[in-house]
Design an enzyme around this catalytic site. Structure first.
Site, mmCIF file in Angstrom:
data_model
loop_
_atom_site.group_PDB
_atom_site.id
_atom_site.type_symbol
_atom_site.label_atom_id
_atom_site.label_comp_id
_atom_site.label_asym_id
_atom_site.label_seq_id
_atom_site.Cartn_x
_atom_site.Cartn_y
_atom_site.Cartn_z
ATOM 1 N N ASP A 12 0.831 -1.208 0.000
ATOM 2 C CA ASP A 12 0.000 0.000 0.000
ATOM 3 C C ASP A 12 0.868 1.261 0.000
ATOM 4 O OD1 ASP A 12 -2.440 1.296 -0.035
ATOM 5 O OD2 ASP A 12 -2.632 1.346 2.148
ATOM 6 N N ARG A 16 -0.080 7.699 -2.759
ATOM 7 C CA ARG A 16 0.450 8.794 -1.926
ATOM 8 C C ARG A 16 1.893 9.106 -2.290
ATOM 9 N NH1 ARG A 16 -1.024 5.989 3.439
ATOM 10 N NH2 ARG A 16 -1.590 4.368 1.960
ATOM 11 N N ARG A 25 -0.996 9.496 -9.678
ATOM 12 C CA ARG A 25 -0.975 8.271 -8.880
ATOM 13 C C ARG A 25 -0.378 7.073 -9.632
ATOM 14 N NH1 ARG A 25 -4.159 7.336 -4.572
ATOM 15 N NH2 ARG A 25 -4.498 5.249 -5.382
ATOM 16 N N HIS A 29 2.289 3.436 -9.071
ATOM 17 C CA HIS A 29 2.099 2.019 -9.390
ATOM 18 C C HIS A 29 3.273 1.510 -10.237
ATOM 19 C CE1 HIS A 29 -1.764 2.229 -7.571
ATOM 20 N NE2 HIS A 29 -2.340 2.942 -8.521
ATOM 21 N N THR A 59 -10.799 -7.031 -4.553
ATOM 22 C CA THR A 59 -12.161 -7.030 -5.107
ATOM 23 C C THR A 59 -12.814 -5.657 -4.925
ATOM 24 O OG1 THR A 59 -12.869 -8.035 -3.002
ATOM 25 C CG2 THR A 59 -12.665 -9.507 -4.887
ATOM 26 N N LEU A 124 11.180 -20.165 -5.306
ATOM 27 C CA LEU A 124 10.162 -19.350 -4.632
ATOM 28 C C LEU A 124 8.870 -19.434 -5.432
ATOM 29 C CD1 LEU A 124 9.653 -16.997 -2.440
ATOM 30 C CD2 LEU A 124 9.929 -15.446 -4.373
ATOM 31 N N GLU A 192 2.050 -13.432 12.085
ATOM 32 C CA GLU A 192 2.623 -12.316 12.836
ATOM 33 C C GLU A 192 2.465 -11.069 11.976
ATOM 34 O OE1 GLU A 192 3.927 -12.303 15.956
ATOM 35 O OE2 GLU A 192 3.296 -14.395 16.110
HETATM 36 C C1 IPE Z 1 -5.260 -2.822 -0.173
HETATM 37 O O1 IPE Z 1 -4.990 -1.469 -0.337
HETATM 38 C C2 IPE Z 1 -5.283 -3.509 -1.489
HETATM 39 C C3 IPE Z 1 -4.002 -3.611 -2.181
HETATM 40 C C4 IPE Z 1 -2.850 -3.251 -1.717
HETATM 41 C C5 IPE Z 1 -4.067 -4.219 -3.487
HETATM 42 P P1 IPE Z 1 -6.169 -0.393 -0.440
HETATM 43 O O2 IPE Z 1 -5.512 0.931 -0.567
HETATM 44 O O3 IPE Z 1 -7.120 -0.781 -1.497
HETATM 45 O O4 IPE Z 1 -6.883 -0.579 0.973
HETATM 46 P P2 IPE Z 1 -7.793 0.414 1.825
HETATM 47 O O5 IPE Z 1 -8.860 0.919 0.906
HETATM 48 O O6 IPE Z 1 -6.904 1.515 2.306
HETATM 49 O O7 IPE Z 1 -8.304 -0.431 2.941
HETATM 50 C C1 IPE Z 2 -1.678 0.144 -3.345
HETATM 51 O O1 IPE Z 2 -1.416 1.503 -3.366
HETATM 52 C C2 IPE Z 2 -1.783 -0.434 -4.726
HETATM 53 C C3 IPE Z 2 -3.140 -0.832 -5.115
HETATM 54 C C4 IPE Z 2 -4.203 -0.860 -4.330
HETATM 55 C C5 IPE Z 2 -3.317 -1.229 -6.510
HETATM 56 P P1 IPE Z 2 -2.611 2.549 -3.371
HETATM 57 O O2 IPE Z 2 -2.977 2.845 -4.779
HETATM 58 O O3 IPE Z 2 -3.706 2.101 -2.505
HETATM 59 O O4 IPE Z 2 -1.888 3.813 -2.740
HETATM 60 P P2 IPE Z 2 -2.487 4.809 -1.672
HETATM 61 O O5 IPE Z 2 -2.904 3.980 -0.497
HETATM 62 O O6 IPE Z 2 -3.648 5.494 -2.320
HETATM 63 O O7 IPE Z 2 -1.357 5.734 -1.360
HETATM 64 MG MG MG Z 3 -4.152 2.347 -0.517
#
Ligand code: IPE
Ligand code: IPE
Ligand code: MG
Length: 225
Positions: A12, A16, A25, A29, A59, A124, A192
């Site tokens: 995650d 940001r 954004r 990625h 999902t 792996l 954990e």
């Molecule tokens: C969780 O991140 C899903 C992935 C990393 C693919 P999100 O950014 O979607 O989760 P929430 O919405 O903050 O819970």
């Molecule tokens: C996680 O990063 C990747 C996916 C969910 C695809 P985010 O896209 O959720 O990034 P933030 O949380 O908005 O920074």
């Molecule tokens: Mg996120």
């Protein structure tokens, strides 16, 4: 001593990371995909790690703007095509969990081909969670068992999940949030947990190594005393 056989990561913070740099954004990625390669290579070379499960698309992520979802789908297709040499060089078997039926035929084909070409690699198993939800996986598993007329118990249940990966030892979330977001609900029962403020594009093998070292020192009781 605890063994980090199965590491699962909620990757995650990509969005940001990009916004903090005044970028779109999707650039986060892109950088995040490179970190996937670095972390996968580290785990493939680590003597203990057998399974690395990475949450790539949930999902719930379909709720995002169409442009971002479309970009992620294209990135995944491009990335799988480009990463095949890394999988082969590092001995990585590619696996997926999640409901793939929502993806384009081209992407489904790419996923199937990557699985097939890497099926004999044994250093792996890298698992991408794609259109994955822990609840969705459990419900689909129950349905499959019902259709097969199998009476479920805790031992035979895993066979109906999307892949046989075993329990998660370490569940890591980058990006500062402290929640599971519907990841690996069944297999993470005794994982954990590790949370770091580091955004996924800034996550490094060094930080992972520190977490594995900390994991070694944790007392896993599994309900016993
Ligand atoms: C969780 O991140 C899903 C992935 C990393 C693919 P999100 O950014 O979607 O989760 P929430 O919405 O903050 O819970
Ligand atoms: C996680 O990063 C990747 C996916 C969910 C695809 P985010 O896209 O959720 O990034 P933030 O949380 O908005 O920074
Ligand atoms: Mg996120």
């Amino acid at each position: 001593m605890n063994r980090a056989r199965h590491i699962a990561i909620i990757m995650d913070g990509n969005g940001r990371w990009a916004v903090q740099r005044g970028m779109q954004r999707i650039r986060g990625h892109e950088r995040g995909a490179e970190v996937v390669r670095e972390i996968t290579t580290y785990c493939a070379q680590h003597p203990e790690v057998e399974v690395l499960t990475l949450y790539a698309f949930s999902t719930e992520n379909w709720k995002r703007p169409k442009v971002e979802v479309d970009f992620l789908m294209r990135l995944l297709d491009r990335w799988l095509a480009q990463e095949l040499p890394t999988y082969q060089r590092e001995g990585v078997r590619f696996e997926v969990i999640g409901d793939l039926s929502k993806f384009s035929p081209q992407l489904q084909e790419r996923i199937a081909m990557t699985r097939e070409k890497t099926q004999h690699n044994d250093r792996l198993t890298q698992v991408l969670a794609l259109n994955y939800g822990g609840r969705d996986e459990i419900v689909r598993a129950c349905r499959k068992a019902c259709q097969a007329g199998v009476e479920l118990d805790e031992t035979n249940f895993e066979a109906f999940l999307d892949a046989n990966l075993g329990d998660v030892d370490m569940l890591i979330r980058t990006g500062g949030e402290q929640r599971i977001s519907n990841f690996l609900l069944w297999r993470a029962a005794y994982a954990e947990l590790f949370f770091t403020k580091t955004l996924w594009p800034d996550f490094t093998p060094e930080e992972l190594a520190q977490m594995i070292a900390a994991f070694k020192g944790r007392e896993r009781r599994f309900g016993a005393i």
